[in-house]
Each structure stands twice: as C-alpha cells, then as structure tokens.
Write an enzyme that holds these catalytic residues in place. Structure first.
Site, PDB file in Angstrom:
ATOM      1  N   LYS A  22       0.839  -1.209   0.000  1.00 12.92           N
ATOM      2  CA  LYS A  22       0.000   0.000   0.000  1.00 12.92           C
ATOM      3  C   LYS A  22       0.874   1.260   0.000  1.00 12.92           C
ATOM      4  CE  LYS A  22      -1.605   1.579   4.073  1.00 12.92           C
ATOM      5  NZ  LYS A  22      -1.258   2.991   4.264  1.00 12.92           N
ATOM      6  N   ASN A  23       1.902   1.273   0.833  1.00 11.92           N
ATOM      7  CA  ASN A  23       2.698   2.494   0.957  1.00 11.92           C
ATOM      8  C   ASN A  23       3.614   2.748  -0.239  1.00 11.92           C
ATOM      9  OD1 ASN A  23       1.462   2.994   3.353  1.00 11.92           O
ATOM     10  ND2 ASN A  23       3.260   2.648   4.656  1.00 11.92           N
ATOM     11  N   CYS A 116      -3.535  12.808  13.586  1.00 11.51           N
ATOM     12  CA  CYS A 116      -4.245  11.539  13.496  1.00 11.51           C
ATOM     13  C   CYS A 116      -3.972  10.769  14.778  1.00 11.51           C
ATOM     14  CB  CYS A 116      -3.825  10.743  12.274  1.00 11.51           C
ATOM     15  SG  CYS A 116      -2.186  10.098  12.386  1.00 11.51           S
ATOM     16  N   ARG A 121       1.722  14.675  13.290  1.00 15.75           N
ATOM     17  CA  ARG A 121       2.102  14.460  11.896  1.00 15.75           C
ATOM     18  C   ARG A 121       2.043  15.717  11.026  1.00 15.75           C
ATOM     19  NH1 ARG A 121      -0.064   8.663   9.952  1.00 15.75           N
ATOM     20  NH2 ARG A 121       1.761   8.762   8.624  1.00 15.75           N
ATOM     21  N   ASP A 307       5.912   0.818  11.794  1.00 10.45           N
ATOM     22  CA  ASP A 307       4.679   0.143  11.380  1.00 10.45           C
ATOM     23  C   ASP A 307       4.610  -1.318  11.848  1.00 10.45           C
ATOM     24  OD1 ASP A 307       3.854   2.461  10.218  1.00 10.45           O
ATOM     25  OD2 ASP A 307       4.008   1.793   8.148  1.00 10.45           O
ATOM     26  N   ARG A 400      -8.250  -0.501   5.580  1.00 11.60           N
ATOM     27  CA  ARG A 400      -7.464   0.494   4.852  1.00 11.60           C
ATOM     28  C   ARG A 400      -6.186  -0.116   4.287  1.00 11.60           C
ATOM     29  NH1 ARG A 400      -5.511   4.711   8.484  1.00 11.60           N
ATOM     30  NH2 ARG A 400      -4.204   4.918   6.658  1.00 11.60           N
TER      31      ARG A 400
HETATM   32  C1  UD1 Z   1       5.029   7.014   6.116  1.00 12.48           C
HETATM   33  C2  UD1 Z   1       4.142   5.782   6.059  1.00 12.48           C
HETATM   34  C3  UD1 Z   1       3.757   5.307   7.466  1.00 12.48           C
HETATM   35  C4  UD1 Z   1       5.004   5.116   8.319  1.00 12.48           C
HETATM   36  C5  UD1 Z   1       5.891   6.369   8.277  1.00 12.48           C
HETATM   37  C6  UD1 Z   1       7.219   6.174   8.995  1.00 12.48           C
HETATM   38  C7  UD1 Z   1       2.977   6.045   3.949  1.00 12.48           C
HETATM   39  C8  UD1 Z   1       1.698   6.330   3.246  1.00 12.48           C
HETATM   40  N1  UD1 Z   1       2.967   6.109   5.280  1.00 12.48           N
HETATM   41  O1  UD1 Z   1       4.258   8.062   6.719  1.00 12.48           O
HETATM   42  O2  UD1 Z   1       3.045   4.094   7.344  1.00 12.48           O
HETATM   43  O3  UD1 Z   1       4.628   4.868   9.647  1.00 12.48           O
HETATM   44  O4  UD1 Z   1       6.185   6.728   6.916  1.00 12.48           O
HETATM   45  O5  UD1 Z   1       7.917   5.104   8.464  1.00 12.48           O
HETATM   46  O6  UD1 Z   1       3.972   5.720   3.343  1.00 12.48           O
HETATM   47  N2  UD1 Z   1       7.472  14.880  10.099  1.00 12.48           N
HETATM   48  C9  UD1 Z   1       7.560  16.227  10.398  1.00 12.48           C
HETATM   49  N3  UD1 Z   1       7.312  17.129   9.390  1.00 12.48           N
HETATM   50  C10 UD1 Z   1       6.999  16.739   8.113  1.00 12.48           C
HETATM   51  C11 UD1 Z   1       6.927  15.370   7.826  1.00 12.48           C
HETATM   52  C12 UD1 Z   1       7.179  14.452   8.845  1.00 12.48           C
HETATM   53  O7  UD1 Z   1       7.835  16.618  11.533  1.00 12.48           O
HETATM   54  O8  UD1 Z   1       6.798  17.619   7.251  1.00 12.48           O
HETATM   55  C13 UD1 Z   1       7.721  13.885  11.179  1.00 12.48           C
HETATM   56  C14 UD1 Z   1       6.482  13.029  11.481  1.00 12.48           C
HETATM   57  O9  UD1 Z   1       5.600  13.660  12.377  1.00 12.48           O
HETATM   58  C15 UD1 Z   1       7.128  11.779  12.053  1.00 12.48           C
HETATM   59  C16 UD1 Z   1       8.420  11.641  11.237  1.00 12.48           C
HETATM   60  O10 UD1 Z   1       8.684  12.958  10.715  1.00 12.48           O
HETATM   61  O11 UD1 Z   1       7.440  11.969  13.402  1.00 12.48           O
HETATM   62  C17 UD1 Z   1       8.360  10.645  10.112  1.00 12.48           C
HETATM   63  O12 UD1 Z   1       7.218  10.900   9.319  1.00 12.48           O
HETATM   64  P1  UD1 Z   1       7.140  10.527   7.764  1.00 12.48           P
HETATM   65  O13 UD1 Z   1       8.309   9.688   7.403  1.00 12.48           O
HETATM   66  O14 UD1 Z   1       6.927  11.770   6.981  1.00 12.48           O
HETATM   67  O15 UD1 Z   1       5.825   9.640   7.728  1.00 12.48           O
HETATM   68  P2  UD1 Z   1       4.726   9.574   6.591  1.00 12.48           P
HETATM   69  O16 UD1 Z   1       5.342   9.793   5.260  1.00 12.48           O
HETATM   70  O17 UD1 Z   1       3.568  10.424   6.996  1.00 12.48           O
END
Ligand code: UD1
Length: 421
Positions: A22-23, A116, A121, A307, A400
């Site tokens: 999915k990701n 969430c 996030r 995850d 999901r």
């Molecule tokens: C993706 C995955 C999710 C997984 C996560 C971490 C998808 C659709 N989802 O989520 O399943 O748990 O990676 O491996 O692929 N952060 C910030 N600012 C930003 C972006 C991120 O502070 O602009 C922080 C987040 O709050 C978190 C960390 O960085 O603490 C990692 O987040 P991120 O790698 O961006 O996760 P997702 O891409 O949302």
C-alpha cells in the site's frame, strides 16, 4: 459498522501470499500525475486506501479502471488541482498529490491534513522544501495553497528529519522541475526506491537511489512517458503474518516477499529465538521451545519499522520475560496498549517506552477497539492466542491496509469471521 470475531488458540499452519505494498502504491499512483500516457499497474493491493486515492485521481479529472489487482490510470485528462477536505480527512497520504500537481500545473490546493491517532504528523518539511524550489505557499481556510508561476526550480534540500512522504513529494516535484534537485537526508525505504525506479524508467535521471542523497534532473515541465509496472510486495503485511506465526508459535511460510526488505523484522524474530528460513521470495517462521523477550527501538529504514511496533508488542506478551519497545518516530503510537491491557497483557508505559512483561497463555478474549491501522493488526494477533472469543470493533482501520485479512488468516487455520453490528 463491521467487527471481527476471532476464536483463539486454533491450529495455525500453512502458507500465506503477500499483496502489493500500500505504501508503495500510494505515491506511485500520485506519480501518474506526471505522465503523458496511460499506465497499467499490477499487483495493486485491493484495500480501501487505494480506492480512496484512485477516487482522488478521478475527482481531479483523471480516469482509471480497476480489475482486481490491476489498475489502468490515465491522468493526462486531469484539469482540476484541488484535493478537497472530504478525501484528505479520510487519508493523510493525499498530501502526496501536492508535489506532482504543483510541478505539472504551477498551482494547486490541498486540504491541510490534520493530526491523526498516532500523533500530530505535520507536513512542514514538505512545504519548506517546495518553497526552496520556488513555490509560494499560504495556508488559507484550512488549505495549503501553493503556486509556482514560473515553475519549480531545482534546489538543494536538506531535510531536518527523515520523512518518507516528504522525500516522495519532493522527488515527484523535482522530476518536472527546471534543473537539478539534491535531496540530502532522504528516506531510504524500499517504497522510495521503487518510486525512483519507476521515474527512472519514465526517463528521469536520478542518482543515489537507495541512499540518503538523491540527485534528480528535472525535465522542465515535460510530462513523462511511463512504462507499465508491478507494485513491490508489502513488507509490513508480510511482517504481520510473520508475527502471526510467531505469536501462535507455529510454522507458517510467507510467500511473495522480498526478504531483504524484512531484515530488521527477521533479526528481531531470531533474537526472540525463532528460526526464520529464507529463500529468494519467501520467509518461513518456525516454532521455538521458548519465546525470548526482546528490546526494540523504532527507526527509519533499514532499521526496525514503526509500522511493525504494535505487532511486536502483541508478540512480546507471549515471551518468557520482560521486553521493551521504544517508539522514536510518532509521539502517540501506543493506542493499542490500553486495548492489549483489556485482553490481560501486562504492559507499562513510560513516555515513549513500553515495558511488556510477557508470559505465554495469559491473554483472555474480550471486546476491543481498533484505533489505527497497525494497532488493529496487533489486536488481531493477540486474539489469535487469547482464550475464548475476541471481538475487534471499528475494523475499517484494518480494511485500509490489509487485503483479504480474514481470508488469509482462515487459510492458515485461524477462526476469524466478520459481522455487522
Ligand atoms: C510514512 C508511512 C507510514 C510510516 C511512516 C514512517 C505512507 C503512506 N505512510 O508516513 O506508514 O509509519 O512513513 O515510516 O507511506 N514529520 C515532520 N514534518 C513533516 C513530515 C514528517 O515533523 O513535514 C515527522 C512526522 O511527524 C514523524 C516523522 O517525521 O514523526 C516521520 O514521518 P514521515 O516519514 O513523513 O511519515 P509519513 O510519510 O507520513
């Protein structure tokens, strides 16, 4: 609403086949916004998040046809650039249209994803990087309003934190930008690697694939000619079924996986005293005399994935001794703890660390509630070894991201049924 009824302690054995990731699929569907041709994507997981993302492509004006695990997408006809609140609120990954829409059209509006269940996030790092590429970004009425009247320009982006979605958004933005973009401290997840591979096959020059430094040569707004491709196997779904074998302490073969993507998960199972037999495309988890406790720290790939944290917590309840799990990525990813306690687990939380006092056979079935995708799968795993009957409510979270969960669990001998309440 639907719920799952699981009767624990059934004879588990056999084989499970893993679906597409999915990701990986979500950013890859977003990347079709950059294409000038129709694309056939195979091994598409049949899960709700994918249907939601396809609906978003449709709302933007693109077309798609879905047949089981095959999807044909034509995004050339996209003529709208707003990802509205109704879709983004159901799936945060909708933010992945920001980079490709902005680079193709020079403007777009994406509803700001809220927090969430697993934490705040933010998407500040996505926005800062796009600004460095020349975008003007305003937050108005709950929407990210982005414009780049003269198109995006290549830039040197240093991510303050490793972000999977941020790296994906900037990769897609950079693909159509004017000039060279360097991403430093890029995420290295296999899902990012596949996005890079697909973009390279579509003619984009990318150096450093699989490393934390990516260099992308943009096409200056020229749309890309994509090749058809298949989605990589879902390492988190695979890891979850590995935990199903481990928690029931039975032998299960997990087919259609890339073992390299599961090295951290396999290593932790080995530390817990399980033998894991590996061949090119499968992993077999074998039972053990004694499940040993384990210490886990979640981190970015290739480290132990956040995850998989909830599933290992369920597994640790069956270990002989005390395990610890340190969650380093998300501030609130322990929602499953209170539900595991309701099943009789002995878990203590202190900040980001959970201490699990394990002992086989201590869980008792009851009613529990799913709170997010992976937390829900931990409850399913716990229910497989709980005495009697466990009802898991709010399973839309599971739908999901897990294709045919009941079917796959039933195939290995579990007693799992879906009901409507
Ligand atoms: C993706 C995955 C999710 C997984 C996560 C971490 C998808 C659709 N989802 O989520 O399943 O748990 O990676 O491996 O692929 N952060 C910030 N600012 C930003 C972006 C991120 O502070 O602009 C922080 C987040 O709050 C978190 C960390 O960085 O603490 C990692 O987040 P991120 O790698 O961006 O996760 P997702 O891409 O949302």
């Amino acid at each position: 609403m639907e719920y799952l009824k699981i009767i624990g302690n059934k004879e588990i054995s056999g084989e499970v086949t893993i679906s597409g990731a999915k990701n990986a699929a979500l950013p890859l569907i977003a990347s079709t916004i950059l294409a000038k041709n129709e694309i056939n994507i195979g091994n598409m997981p049949n899960v709700v998040d994918i249907n939601t993302f396809l609906k978003l492509i449709g709302k933007l004006g693109g077309t798609f046809e879905k047949d089981e695990n095959q999807v044909k997408i034509n995004a050339l006809s996209i003529d709208k650039t707003t990802a509205t609140y109704d879709i983004v609120k159901t799936m945060r990954a909708s933010i992945l249209v920001l980079g490709p829409l902005l680079s193709r059209f020079g403007h777009c509006e994406v509803s700001l994803p809220g927090g969430c269940a697993i934490g705040q996030r933010p998407v500040d790092l996505h926005l800062k990087a796009l600004e460095q590429m020349g975008a003007i970004i305003e937050i108005k009425h709950g929407y990210i309003q982005a414009t780049a009247p003269e198109g995006l320009k290549g830039a040197k982006i240093v991510f303050d934190k490793v972000t999977v979605g941020g790296t994906e958004n900037i990769l897609m933005a950079a693909a159509l930008a004017n000039g060279e973009t360097t991403i430093i401290n890029a995420a290295k997840e296999p899902e990012i690697e596949q996005l890079c591979d697909v973009l390279v096959d579509a003619g984009v020059k990318i150096e450093g694939i699989g490393t934390s430094k990516l260099i992308i040569q943009g096409t200056n707004k020229e749309l890309l000619e994509f090749k058809d491709f298949d989605i990589i196997p879902d390492r988190i779904e695979a890891g979850t079924y590995m935990c199903a074998a481990a928690i029931t302490n039975k032998k299960v073969k997990i087919n259609k996986v890339i073992p390299l993507h599961l090295e951290a998960v396999t290593a932790k199972l080995e530390e817990m005293n399980f033998e894991v037999i590996q061949d090119e495309t499968s992993l077999t988890v074998c039972p053990t005399d004694e499940i040993k406790p384990v210490n886990i720290i979640t981190t970015e790939y290739p480290g132990f994935p956040t995850d998989m944290q909830a599933q290992f917590m369920a597994l640790a309840t069956q270990a002989n001794g005390t395990s610890t799990i340190d969650e380093r990525l998300f501030e609130n990813r322990f929602m499953h703890v209170s539900e595991l306690l309701r099943l009789g687990a002995d878990i203590h939380l202190n900040g980001n660390t959970a201490t699990i006092n394990g002992q086989a056979g201590t869980l008792n079935g009851t009613d529990v509630m799913a709170t997010d995708l992976r937390a829900s799968s931990a409850l399913v795993l716990a229910a497989l070894v709980a005495k009697g009957e466990t009802n898991i409510h709010r399973i839309y979270h599971l739908d999901r991201g897990y294709e045919n969960l009941e079917g796959k669990l039933t195939q290995i001998g579990a007693d799992v049924k879906r009901f409507t309440e």
